[in-house]
Scaffold this active site. Sequence first.
Site, PDB file in Angstrom:
ATOM      1  N   ASP A  51     -41.976  26.755 -17.176  1.00  0.00           N
ATOM      2  CA  ASP A  51     -43.053  26.130 -17.953  1.00  0.00           C
ATOM      3  C   ASP A  51     -42.552  25.634 -19.307  1.00  0.00           C
ATOM      4  O   ASP A  51     -41.808  26.342 -20.000  1.00  0.00           O
ATOM      5  CB  ASP A  51     -44.167  27.140 -18.214  1.00  0.00           C
ATOM      6  CG  ASP A  51     -44.953  27.522 -16.965  1.00  0.00           C
ATOM      7  OD1 ASP A  51     -44.406  27.404 -15.860  1.00  0.00           O
ATOM      8  OD2 ASP A  51     -46.116  27.947 -17.110  1.00  0.00           O
ATOM      9  N   HIS A  53     -45.042  23.378 -21.219  1.00  0.00           N
ATOM     10  CA  HIS A  53     -46.360  23.341 -21.858  1.00  0.00           C
ATOM     11  C   HIS A  53     -46.436  22.521 -23.145  1.00  0.00           C
ATOM     12  O   HIS A  53     -46.905  23.009 -24.177  1.00  0.00           O
ATOM     13  CB  HIS A  53     -46.847  24.754 -22.122  1.00  0.00           C
ATOM     14  CG  HIS A  53     -47.492  25.401 -20.929  1.00  0.00           C
ATOM     15  ND1 HIS A  53     -48.638  24.909 -20.344  1.00  0.00           N
ATOM     16  CD2 HIS A  53     -47.157  26.489 -20.215  1.00  0.00           C
ATOM     17  CE1 HIS A  53     -48.975  25.659 -19.321  1.00  0.00           C
ATOM     18  NE2 HIS A  53     -48.079  26.623 -19.204  1.00  0.00           N
ATOM     19  N   ASP A  79     -46.106  22.750 -14.999  1.00  0.00           N
ATOM     20  CA  ASP A  79     -46.773  23.062 -16.270  1.00  0.00           C
ATOM     21  C   ASP A  79     -46.083  22.370 -17.441  1.00  0.00           C
ATOM     22  O   ASP A  79     -45.508  23.005 -18.338  1.00  0.00           O
ATOM     23  CB  ASP A  79     -46.880  24.576 -16.483  1.00  0.00           C
ATOM     24  CG  ASP A  79     -48.051  25.182 -15.732  1.00  0.00           C
ATOM     25  OD1 ASP A  79     -48.613  24.501 -14.848  1.00  0.00           O
ATOM     26  OD2 ASP A  79     -48.424  26.334 -16.032  1.00  0.00           O
ATOM     27  N   ASP A  82     -50.677  20.835 -21.622  1.00  0.00           N
ATOM     28  CA  ASP A  82     -51.607  21.861 -22.106  1.00  0.00           C
ATOM     29  C   ASP A  82     -50.906  22.883 -22.992  1.00  0.00           C
ATOM     30  O   ASP A  82     -49.703  23.087 -22.912  1.00  0.00           O
ATOM     31  CB  ASP A  82     -52.320  22.587 -20.963  1.00  0.00           C
ATOM     32  CG  ASP A  82     -53.324  21.712 -20.220  1.00  0.00           C
ATOM     33  OD1 ASP A  82     -53.788  20.723 -20.813  1.00  0.00           O
ATOM     34  OD2 ASP A  82     -53.619  22.015 -19.056  1.00  0.00           O
ATOM     35  N   HIS A 112     -51.313  23.643 -13.968  1.00  0.00           N
ATOM     36  CA  HIS A 112     -51.921  22.842 -15.043  1.00  0.00           C
ATOM     37  C   HIS A 112     -51.900  21.347 -14.741  1.00  0.00           C
ATOM     38  O   HIS A 112     -52.529  20.577 -15.483  1.00  0.00           O
ATOM     39  CB  HIS A 112     -51.226  23.119 -16.370  1.00  0.00           C
ATOM     40  CG  HIS A 112     -51.742  24.336 -17.063  1.00  0.00           C
ATOM     41  ND1 HIS A 112     -52.629  24.287 -18.115  1.00  0.00           N
ATOM     42  CD2 HIS A 112     -51.519  25.646 -16.822  1.00  0.00           C
ATOM     43  CE1 HIS A 112     -52.912  25.520 -18.512  1.00  0.00           C
ATOM     44  NE2 HIS A 112     -52.253  26.363 -17.742  1.00  0.00           N
ATOM     45  N   HIS A 161     -43.965  26.770  -8.345  1.00  0.00           N
ATOM     46  CA  HIS A 161     -44.518  27.099  -9.651  1.00  0.00           C
ATOM     47  C   HIS A 161     -45.040  28.530  -9.708  1.00  0.00           C
ATOM     48  O   HIS A 161     -44.671  29.313 -10.591  1.00  0.00           O
ATOM     49  CB  HIS A 161     -45.654  26.151 -10.033  1.00  0.00           C
ATOM     50  CG  HIS A 161     -46.276  26.529 -11.346  1.00  0.00           C
ATOM     51  ND1 HIS A 161     -45.610  26.379 -12.532  1.00  0.00           N
ATOM     52  CD2 HIS A 161     -47.474  27.110 -11.646  1.00  0.00           C
ATOM     53  CE1 HIS A 161     -46.370  26.833 -13.522  1.00  0.00           C
ATOM     54  NE2 HIS A 161     -47.504  27.286 -13.013  1.00  0.00           N
ATOM     55  N   ARG A 209     -56.278  36.502 -11.997  1.00  0.00           N
ATOM     56  CA  ARG A 209     -56.513  35.189 -12.609  1.00  0.00           C
ATOM     57  C   ARG A 209     -57.742  34.501 -12.012  1.00  0.00           C
ATOM     58  O   ARG A 209     -58.260  33.545 -12.588  1.00  0.00           O
ATOM     59  CB  ARG A 209     -55.315  34.264 -12.407  1.00  0.00           C
ATOM     60  CG  ARG A 209     -54.010  34.678 -13.066  1.00  0.00           C
ATOM     61  CD  ARG A 209     -52.952  33.654 -12.716  1.00  0.00           C
ATOM     62  NE  ARG A 209     -51.607  34.000 -13.107  1.00  0.00           N
ATOM     63  CZ  ARG A 209     -50.989  33.532 -14.199  1.00  0.00           C
ATOM     64  NH1 ARG A 209     -51.636  32.748 -15.029  1.00  0.00           N
ATOM     65  NH2 ARG A 209     -49.731  33.872 -14.450  1.00  0.00           N
TER      66      ARG A 209
END
Length: 307
Positions: A51, A53, A79, A82, A112, A161, A209
Amino acid sequence: MTSCIEWLEMAKQGKILDEILLKKLANKVAEILIEEPNLVQITPPVVIVGDVHGQFHDLREMFKVIGEAPEKQFLFLGDYVDRGANSLETLVLLLCMKACYPSRITLLRGNHECRQITSAYGFLDECLRKYGTTSAWSLCCDLFDLFPISALVDNKIFCVHGGISPDLPTLDSIYLVNRQQELPIQGKLCDLMWSDPEEHTNLWSLNTRGAGYLFGEQAATAFNHANGLELVCRSHQLSMEGFQYHFNSKNVLTVWSAPNYCYRCGNKATVLELNDRLERNLSFFEEVSSTFGVTAKSVRSGSLYFL
């Protein structure tokens, strides 16, 4: 190719492409992605990146330390947007690299890379601030639907991922998944994006989650054995050390590549370098966003659901 190189040089400087150029870039990358399978076959050596991000300056630092395409081959685990302050710059840089050197960079989809999550965790708002409309965001989300969902390095290391799925016991079954859609809240595609390894689970349990599964060592071992694998390499979970081997067998590895995540978590960041013999080297790189004046106050994003 000249246009791609020009776009890439602009992207390296953190410049925002106007909407006309962004659309041209997206269309060029879409033509490449549509030809890629759900499970991309990769020949090492390769650098695997977790990630990022939207931490553009830290991504540039990673390339400075590790090297860039086309000299190095890269596999990103998703990802890209965001949380960070520069999702657009980050995504455009990687798309330009994909357009210029399609065989040297693979961009997998993360959880994401979808409309629902980017609407809540920063990317939509960033597009609105920088373009004044939602057109760029919509264009990028349409492109996300084309991103491949997994990769296989030298037939031995499965890269994704999030994690594995009880409904995808074999690698061949991944080819049958319909990836060209908004990420669903359940099912096979969801599992690949959202699932996590869990030390206290043997097989499968519901993910806290709210999407995907928690999978234990027995589930991971069975998946690896059935497919002749040495390792599942994934991202999706913040690791304070920048990486984490899971289970006693260490047959699952999390790679995390966003240092000082959200500009406040204080974590390290790594990439996994694999040579042509699949020998592993975890390379660390430092956070530099703070030197560019980027702090946690710079970012407007949703709640930290990973905590």
